[in-house]
Design a protein around this motif. Structure first.
Motif, short mmCIF file in Angstrom:
data_model
loop_
_atom_site.label_atom_id
_atom_site.label_comp_id
_atom_site.label_asym_id
_atom_site.label_seq_id
_atom_site.Cartn_x
_atom_site.Cartn_y
_atom_site.Cartn_z
N VAL A 121 0.95 -1.29 0.22
CA VAL A 121 -0.12 -0.37 -0.02
C VAL A 121 0.92 1.23 0.46
CG1 VAL A 121 -1.53 1.48 1.58
CG2 VAL A 121 -2.09 -1.44 1.11
N VAL A 122 1.69 1.13 0.91
CA VAL A 122 2.57 2.44 0.77
C VAL A 122 3.54 2.44 0.08
CG1 VAL A 122 4.92 3.68 2.22
CG2 VAL A 122 2.61 1.99 3.38
N SER A 123 4.37 1.12 -0.21
CA SER A 123 4.32 0.90 -2.07
C SER A 123 3.68 2.82 -3.17
CB SER A 123 5.28 0.20 -2.65
OG SER A 123 5.89 -0.03 -2.07
N GLY A 124 2.31 1.69 -2.78
CA GLY A 124 1.71 1.88 -4.74
C GLY A 124 1.44 3.78 -4.38
N THR A 125 1.48 3.81 -2.25
CA THR A 125 1.07 5.56 -2.84
C THR A 125 1.75 5.97 -3.00
OG1 THR A 125 -0.58 4.89 -0.55
CG2 THR A 125 0.83 7.29 -0.71
N LEU A 126 2.96 6.03 -3.01
CA LEU A 126 3.96 6.65 -3.11
C LEU A 126 4.68 6.81 -5.13
CD1 LEU A 126 7.15 5.06 -1.46
CD2 LEU A 126 6.63 7.47 -0.93
N TRP A 129 2.18 8.96 -5.89
CA TRP A 129 2.00 10.64 -5.64
C TRP A 129 3.29 11.26 -6.98
CZ3 TRP A 129 3.11 10.15 0.07
CH2 TRP A 129 1.63 10.38 0.96
N MET A 130 3.71 10.09 -7.63
CA MET A 130 4.95 10.43 -8.33
C MET A 130 4.10 10.31 -9.16
SD MET A 130 8.66 8.82 -7.75
CE MET A 130 8.14 6.91 -7.09
N LEU A 131 3.62 9.72 -9.97
CA LEU A 131 2.95 9.59 -11.28
C LEU A 131 1.78 10.37 -11.60
CD1 LEU A 131 3.18 6.02 -12.19
CD2 LEU A 131 4.62 8.33 -13.37
N ALA A 132 1.27 11.38 -10.16
CA ALA A 132 -0.11 11.81 -10.69
C ALA A 132 0.36 12.89 -11.12
CB ALA A 132 -0.75 12.69 -8.90
N PRO A 133 -0.64 13.25 -12.39
CA PRO A 133 -0.22 14.68 -13.15
C PRO A 133 -0.50 16.07 -12.73
CG PRO A 133 -2.24 13.33 -14.51
CD PRO A 133 -1.77 12.47 -13.40
N ASP A 134 -0.66 15.66 -11.54
CA ASP A 134 -0.93 17.53 -11.19
C ASP A 134 0.41 17.59 -10.01
OD1 ASP A 134 -1.95 15.46 -9.48
OD2 ASP A 134 -3.42 16.93 -8.46
N VAL A 135 1.12 16.49 -9.43
CA VAL A 135 2.02 16.69 -8.13
C VAL A 135 3.44 15.79 -8.32
CG1 VAL A 135 0.46 17.60 -6.77
CG2 VAL A 135 0.29 15.07 -6.68
#
Length: 298
Positions: A121-126, A129-135
């Motif tokens: 879950v933590v790996s997926g969340t990281l 965030w890295m691949l989110a277009p806005d952040v």
């Protein structure tokens, strides 16, 4: 005086079995018991609640008539080779690199093993965030003079399943590397030195001597990776929720979604039974072949 030593000897002989029996019994109950319960449930018309109205194989017929189930199998066919082969290859290469006693080996090993300390879950969340277009990476590049940069992998139906595979490879490679390092450190250095004296190059030594000696390590890694990847659920939930649409759905997500979210317990149980059969069908033949090979070796 003779009975006491005899009783003590019997206690010493049976004590290990007595200690592990409760844990073994609980494991057997929860694994085999729940597997049998799911198998029985798949033969009922259970919806939001358990109903013991037997319908035979109707749920399996319904399952294999579901387009989303076939899509999940197609995605698994793409996902599984990547998440098995790449961690094995990359883990082996990293272990060989660290086996050269290079400077900073401890720091590099910690760096490579860091993902293993994180939950799925933590790996997926990281990574989300890295691949989110806005952040994430896309926003960073656009702020630094690359307005056309695009990292829409999570929201692109063509790339979403491969993005999940990328995170799984990142998470599992350190684990496989640790297994290979342990295997490499268990090989007698005199064998390598003898091969080098005979004129064998270092790549030839690893390919012809070291890797065959690491067969038990490769076997163990495969047995651990295969069921884990077939049952991948956490990453799908955290990264894509099986989207866009159903483009990144995997069998484990399909099972959970049908069983708990859509209140189709019978259908979810049928898909769970198929997943268990897939794990067995893949693992058991390999185990049998490996055991026969070990018996045939002198």
């Amino acid at each position: 005086t003779e009975r006491n030593p005899s009783a003590a000897a019997r206690l010493d002989r049976w004590l290990p079995q007595l200690v592990v029996t409760p844990a073994f019994a609980l494991s057997a109950l929860f694994f085999y018991g729940l597997a049998l319960w799911i198998g029985a449930l798949s033969a009922t018309d259970s919806g939001g609640t358990v109903r013991w109205n037997w319908v035979g194989l109707a749920q399996y017929v319904r399952l294999f008539g579901d387009e989303t189930w076939w899509l999940s199998l197609a995605n698994l066919a793409k996902f599984l080779p990547l998440t098995i082969v790449l961690p094995l290859v990359l883990g082996a290469l990293l272990a060989i690199l660290l086996d050269q006693k290079i400077r900073g080996e401890g720091a590099l090993r910690t760096l490579y093993l860091y993902p293993l300390a994180l939950s799925w879950v933590v790996s997926g969340t990281l990574w989300r965030w890295m691949l989110a277009p806005d952040v994430g990476v896309e926003a960073f590049l656009k702020r630094h003079g690359f307005p056309g940069a695009s990292f829409d992998w999570l929201v692109n139906a063509d790339y979403s399943i491969y993005t999940i595979a990328l995170v799984a490879v990142w998470h599992q490679t350190g684990f496989v590397m640790a297994m290979f390092i342990a295997g490499l450190r268990g090989i007698d250095d005199s064998i390598i030195k003898a091969a080098r004296i005979d004129g064998a190059s270092l790549p030839r030594v690893y390919w012809s001597i070291i890797l065959p000696a690491l067969r038990p390590t490769i076997f163990s890694a495969l047995i651990i990776l295969l069921p884990a990847m077939i049952k991948t659920y956490d990453l799908v939930v955290v990264l894509t929720q099986a989207g866009p649409g159903q483009s990144s759905v995997l069998p484990a997500y399909f099972m959970f979604d049908r069983f708990f979210t859509r209140e189709q317990m019978g259908l979810g149980a049928a898909s769970g039974s198929i997943i268990l059969m897939m794990c067995i069908a893949i693992a058991v033949p390999y185990i049998v072949i490996e055991l026969r090979r070990q018996k045939s070796e002198p």
